[in-house]
Design a protein around this motif. Structure first.
Motif, PDB file in Angstrom:
ATOM      1  N   ALA A  16      62.722  13.866  60.358  1.00 21.91           N
ATOM      2  CA  ALA A  16      61.968  14.565  61.735  1.00 21.91           C
ATOM      3  C   ALA A  16      62.304  13.868  63.161  1.00 21.91           C
ATOM      4  O   ALA A  16      63.349  14.665  63.463  1.00 21.91           O
ATOM      5  CB  ALA A  16      60.817  15.502  62.143  1.00 21.91           C
ATOM      6  N   ALA A  20      66.010  13.999  65.478  1.00 21.01           N
ATOM      7  CA  ALA A  20      65.626  14.832  66.671  1.00 21.01           C
ATOM      8  C   ALA A  20      66.570  14.750  67.947  1.00 21.01           C
ATOM      9  O   ALA A  20      66.790  13.427  67.424  1.00 21.01           O
ATOM     10  CB  ALA A  20      64.177  14.561  67.194  1.00 21.01           C
ATOM     11  N   GLY A  21      66.453  15.551  68.604  1.00 22.38           N
ATOM     12  CA  GLY A  21      67.429  15.847  70.155  1.00 22.38           C
ATOM     13  C   GLY A  21      66.097  14.858  70.864  1.00 22.38           C
ATOM     14  O   GLY A  21      64.648  14.845  70.780  1.00 22.38           O
ATOM     15  N   ALA A  23      64.351  16.344  73.465  1.00 23.80           N
ATOM     16  CA  ALA A  23      62.963  17.128  73.488  1.00 23.80           C
ATOM     17  C   ALA A  23      62.213  17.070  72.381  1.00 23.80           C
ATOM     18  O   ALA A  23      61.045  16.626  72.174  1.00 23.80           O
ATOM     19  CB  ALA A  23      63.625  18.208  74.047  1.00 23.80           C
ATOM     20  N   ALA A  24      62.870  17.337  71.573  1.00 23.91           N
ATOM     21  CA  ALA A  24      62.115  17.547  70.207  1.00 23.91           C
ATOM     22  C   ALA A  24      61.212  16.832  69.221  1.00 23.91           C
ATOM     23  O   ALA A  24      60.338  15.711  69.627  1.00 23.91           O
ATOM     24  CB  ALA A  24      63.018  17.953  68.532  1.00 23.91           C
ATOM     25  N   LEU A  25      61.941  15.444  70.410  1.00 25.27           N
ATOM     26  CA  LEU A  25      61.675  13.663  69.682  1.00 25.27           C
ATOM     27  C   LEU A  25      60.559  13.183  70.437  1.00 25.27           C
ATOM     28  O   LEU A  25      59.451  12.791  69.556  1.00 25.27           O
ATOM     29  CB  LEU A  25      62.606  12.720  69.700  1.00 25.27           C
ATOM     30  CG  LEU A  25      62.026  11.113  70.093  1.00 25.27           C
ATOM     31  CD1 LEU A  25      62.555  10.799  68.051  1.00 25.27           C
ATOM     32  CD2 LEU A  25      63.066  10.217  70.420  1.00 25.27           C
ATOM     33  N   GLU A  26      60.097  13.598  71.945  1.00 23.36           N
ATOM     34  CA  GLU A  26      59.693  13.941  72.478  1.00 23.36           C
ATOM     35  C   GLU A  26      57.627  14.468  72.414  1.00 23.36           C
ATOM     36  O   GLU A  26      57.154  13.744  71.997  1.00 23.36           O
ATOM     37  CB  GLU A  26      60.203  14.321  73.839  1.00 23.36           C
ATOM     38  CG  GLU A  26      58.395  13.929  74.935  1.00 23.36           C
ATOM     39  CD  GLU A  26      57.899  12.749  75.098  1.00 23.36           C
ATOM     40  OE1 GLU A  26      58.251  11.962  74.794  1.00 23.36           O
ATOM     41  OE2 GLU A  26      56.878  12.545  75.831  1.00 23.36           O
ATOM     42  N   GLU A  27      58.287  16.031  71.624  1.00 20.78           N
ATOM     43  CA  GLU A  27      56.951  16.959  70.821  1.00 20.78           C
ATOM     44  C   GLU A  27      56.326  16.080  69.838  1.00 20.78           C
ATOM     45  O   GLU A  27      55.422  15.825  69.661  1.00 20.78           O
ATOM     46  CB  GLU A  27      57.806  18.227  70.457  1.00 20.78           C
ATOM     47  CG  GLU A  27      57.785  19.254  71.232  1.00 20.78           C
ATOM     48  CD  GLU A  27      59.147  20.662  71.805  1.00 20.78           C
ATOM     49  OE1 GLU A  27      58.431  20.608  69.905  1.00 20.78           O
ATOM     50  OE2 GLU A  27      59.102  20.555  72.038  1.00 20.78           O
ATOM     51  N   LEU A  28      57.355  15.563  69.240  1.00 23.08           N
ATOM     52  CA  LEU A  28      57.024  14.499  67.542  1.00 23.08           C
ATOM     53  C   LEU A  28      56.137  13.530  68.005  1.00 23.08           C
ATOM     54  O   LEU A  28      55.336  12.996  67.437  1.00 23.08           O
ATOM     55  CB  LEU A  28      58.560  13.637  67.354  1.00 23.08           C
ATOM     56  CG  LEU A  28      58.456  15.184  66.135  1.00 23.08           C
ATOM     57  CD1 LEU A  28      60.145  14.606  65.704  1.00 23.08           C
ATOM     58  CD2 LEU A  28      58.145  15.724  65.019  1.00 23.08           C
ATOM     59  N   SER A  31      53.232  14.560  69.039  1.00 25.53           N
ATOM     60  CA  SER A  31      51.530  15.575  67.901  1.00 25.53           C
ATOM     61  C   SER A  31      52.036  14.703  66.712  1.00 25.53           C
ATOM     62  O   SER A  31      50.678  14.385  66.445  1.00 25.53           O
ATOM     63  CB  SER A  31      53.200  16.820  67.279  1.00 25.53           C
ATOM     64  OG  SER A  31      53.806  16.041  66.559  1.00 25.53           O
ATOM     65  N   ARG A  75      65.254   5.688  67.428  1.00 21.36           N
ATOM     66  CA  ARG A  75      65.766   7.370  67.431  1.00 21.36           C
ATOM     67  C   ARG A  75      66.023   7.544  69.163  1.00 21.36           C
ATOM     68  O   ARG A  75      67.326   7.615  69.391  1.00 21.36           O
ATOM     69  CB  ARG A  75      64.894   8.081  67.343  1.00 21.36           C
ATOM     70  CG  ARG A  75      65.593   9.994  67.303  1.00 21.36           C
ATOM     71  CD  ARG A  75      67.241  10.012  66.621  1.00 21.36           C
ATOM     72  NE  ARG A  75      67.851  11.210  66.784  1.00 21.36           N
ATOM     73  CZ  ARG A  75      69.212  11.174  67.149  1.00 21.36           C
ATOM     74  NH1 ARG A  75      69.920  10.919  66.181  1.00 21.36           N
ATOM     75  NH2 ARG A  75      69.788  12.476  66.855  1.00 21.36           N
TER      76      ARG A  75
END
Ligand code: DAH
Length: 364
Positions: A16, A20-21, A23-28, A31, A75
């Motif tokens: 994942a 990730a882009g 924004a998704a990377l920051e969410e990961l 979390s 990433r």
């Protein structure tokens, strides 16, 4: 938590992260490693374990945490460099585009005149000196032998600056002549003491200021001073130098030049210099009229002495010329105020090409 669970967590997280882009990377990251993230929760759970189990689980969780942290930063590095690539591609300049001749700049006619003077006087061994716009009363007046009651000092002609009580206020220099003083003072301390001193030969182009405003006067205008000091300098040197200068500048080889006795406080004798022209047609060098161009003279002994130069050993001459005036005459410009209006149509017409520097090669 079972080690299987840990394995699953890592196996889900790593791909994942790799896909990730931004924004998704920051969410990961949040979390997994954030305050309420799953790895953080695992670390917290260690507290309730038996010491033996805690040691083993702790090492395992920290290993996984490091693995995930590394994956996140790897990433992020990829995403950052991709963003930079995109920005650089977007800002690329096409240097193969053709020039736009209609937008070519031009050199202001006054700058051109300064360059022409520099080129002419360079052939006679002069270098360029400069001085500040704000001058002491002494440099601008007293050292130049201008007495306390002289009209040039009157409030209406000179811009005075504020000064502490009882001190003579500094002035916006009313002429380029104070640079004579600065140059001679320096010279007297070094070169002038030697057995075979190198002479002073300078011109001083620059801004000058007087409280005057009409079609032929501006509160800010330009002059060029000239100064030569050495042993055995005579009026003959002054005349030869100025005749050569005026003929080269106006491009008239046989231009008539007349020296007329005059008065300046800083020279003795003093001379006004006129050139031949036609009042009717404005032609320089044609006709039988005379036109006053500049002031000049042999440096007054008081001025030399004020600068620490022995007038019995050294002599010299000086001159001062208005740059607007000689530019207007040469190019047929009628109103002085046009020089400062920045009208691009005017500048395009009277401006010079910056790609063809002033030189005496084919005439100025
Ligand atoms: N300083 C004078 C002025 O502003 C011009 C001038 C006259 C300068 C004679 C000189 C000189 O050096 O010798 O009107």
């Amino acid at each position: 938590m079972q080690s299987d669970d840990l394995k699953n967590l890592v196996e889900a997280a790593l791909p994942a992260i790799a896909a990730a882009g931004a924004a998704a990377l920051e969410e990961l990251r949040v979390s997994l490693l954030g305050k309420n993230g799953s790895i953080t929760a695992l670390l917290k759970s260690l507290g309730g374990m038996e010491p033996e189990a805690r040691k083993a689980a702790g090492a395992e969780i920290n290993r996984i945490k490091a693995q995930i942290t590394d994956a996140l930063s790897a990433r992020r590095a990829v995403l950052d460099s991709q963003a930079l690539e995109r920005q650089l591609a977007g800002e690329r300049i096409d240097v193969t585009q053709p020039p736009r001749p209609d937008l070519a700049g031009a050199m202001h006619p006054l700058s051109r005149t300064q360059e022409e003077l520099a080129a002419i006087f360079a052939t006679m061994g002069f270098s360029i000196a400069e001085g500040p716009d704000i001058e002491s009363d002494w440099n601008n007046f007293s050292a130049l032998n201008i007495p306390a009651h002289h009209p040039a000092r009157a409030m209406m002609d000179t811009f005075y600056l504020q000064a502490p009580e009882h001190a003579r206020p500094p002035v916006l220099r009313t002429h380029t002549s104070p640079v004579q003083i600065r140059t001679m003072l320096n010279w007297a301390k070094t070169e002038g003491l030697g057995a075979t001193p190198a002479p002073i030969r300078i011109i001083v182009p620059g801004r000058t200021f007087r409280a005057d405003h009409d079609a032929t006067h501006s509160p800010m205008f330009h002059q060029c001073e000239g100064l030569v000091i050495g042993e055995g300098i005579t009026l003959g040197h002054l005349k030869g130098c100025l005749i050569d200068f005026l003929r080269a500048y106006f491009g008239v080889p046989e231009l008539p030049v007349r020296f007329r006795a005059s008065y300046f406080p800083f020279t003795e004798p003093s001379m006004e210099v006129d050139i031949g022209w036609s009042r009717k047609t404005g032609e320089i060098g044609g006709g039988t009229d005379w036109l006053e161009i500049l002031g000049s003279g042999m440096i007054h002994a008081n001025v030399l002495a004020n600068c620490g130069i022995d007038p019995r050993r050294f002599q010299g001459f000086a001159f001062g010329v208005g740059l607007e005036r000689i530019t207007m005459l040469k190019h047929g410009i009628a109103d002085l105020r046009l020089f400062y209006e920045s009208d691009v149509r005017w500048l395009r017409h009277y401006g010079a090409s910056p790609l063809t520097p002033a030189s005496l090669h084919e005439g100025i």
